[in-house]
Design an enzyme around this catalytic site. Structure first.
Site, PDB file in Angstrom:
ATOM      1  N   SER A 201      49.903  38.098  27.329  1.00  0.00           N
ATOM      2  CA  SER A 201      48.725  38.972  27.296  1.00  0.00           C
ATOM      3  C   SER A 201      49.148  40.324  26.756  1.00  0.00           C
ATOM      4  CB  SER A 201      48.149  39.148  28.703  1.00  0.00           C
ATOM      5  OG  SER A 201      47.149  40.157  28.729  1.00  0.00           O
TER       6      SER A 201
ATOM      7  N   TYR B 197      49.121  41.647  37.556  1.00  0.00           N
ATOM      8  CA  TYR B 197      48.913  40.752  36.421  1.00  0.00           C
ATOM      9  C   TYR B 197      49.687  41.257  35.204  1.00  0.00           C
ATOM     10  CZ  TYR B 197      46.528  38.153  32.712  1.00  0.00           C
ATOM     11  OH  TYR B 197      46.254  37.353  31.624  1.00  0.00           O
TER      12      TYR B 197
END
Length: 253
Positions: A151, A164
């Site tokens: 990501s 995250y």
């Protein structure tokens, strides 16, 4: 235009393959001729549905239940997929979790509990390692490839939470180190999506998505197919390893 490649005779395992990016990757690999094992959580009926859709389109596909956050279950699932496919050429490490229905501000440290951290690290970082470790003998035998879903949150952009972002930053680092560990037989790369249209983001307020899109050069969200096509390229191209390719419609600049 859809990117394509000849994957006839190749065998692929896609973790988290029941929806979103994972299903887009599984479908594209199948369309290119690969036999595909679609991994899903045991209580998620979408796994069988996804494999059924691929078979209805003429592909060789099966569903394999398993939780990458569980050490024993991850190894069992990979072993089951390898046995059913008769080997493994491609591992797509896509299974992951944001851990929450809504993004959590980085300043909200109280929300970053030990339990939350453990869930995200075990799924998003150790999970891919577990799958690679279990698949390594088969991948070495076939001179295969691993592609993981990272990501842009792991590259300095705000993600769904502090934990995250840290888990995806770890995955970027793990990608580079696994490429060294498994060379020269296996190539290991990752794709770092920006804001992508998935079941998780589908329920976001439109104005939140609009704000993110406004910060991209292409003025649109990333589609799961954009990520799948980049994964296919990394599977088919033979000289790239240890890299994380950003696919974010120009968000990072």
């Amino acid at each position: 235009m859809t990117i394509t490649a000849d994957l006839a005779g190749k065998r692929a395992l896609v973790t988290g393959g029941a929806s979103g990016i994972g299903f887009a990757a599984a479908r594209l690999l199948a369309q290119c001729g690969a036999a595909v094992a679609v991994n899903h959580l045991a209580d998620d009926p979408r796994g069988d549905d996804a494999a059924g859709q691929l078979r209805a389109d003429g592909a060789t596909a099966l569903a394999v239940a398993g939780d990458v956050s569980d050490p024993g279950d991850a190894a069992r699932m990979v072993g089951e997929a390898v046995e059913a496919l008769g080997g493994l050429d491609i591992l797509i490490n896509n299974a992951g979790t944001p851990g929450a229905r809504e993004p959590i501000a980085f300043s909200d440290l109280d929300a970053m509990t030990e339990e939350f951290w453990s869930k995200l690290i075990s799924t998003n970082l150790i999970g891919p390692f577990r799958c690679v470790k279990a698949a390594a003998p088969a991948l070495k035998a076939s001179r295969g490839v691993v592609v993981s879903t990272a990501s842009i949150a792991g590259l300095g952009k705000a993600g769904s939470s502090l934990a995250y972002a840290a888990s995806k930053a770890g995955l970027v680092n793990l990608t580079r180190n696994l490429a060294q560990a498994l060379a020269p037989e296996v190539r290991v790369n990752a794709v770092a999506p920006g804001l992508t249209r998935t079941p998780w983001t589908d329920v976001w307020p439109q104005e939140r998505k609009d704000r993110s899109v406004a910060n991209t050069m292409l003025q649109r969200m990333v589609e799961p197919e954009d990520i799948a096509e980049t994964m296919l390229f990394l599977c088919a191209q033979g000289a790239i390893t240890g890299q994380t390719v950003v696919v974010d419609c120009g968000r990072l600049g």
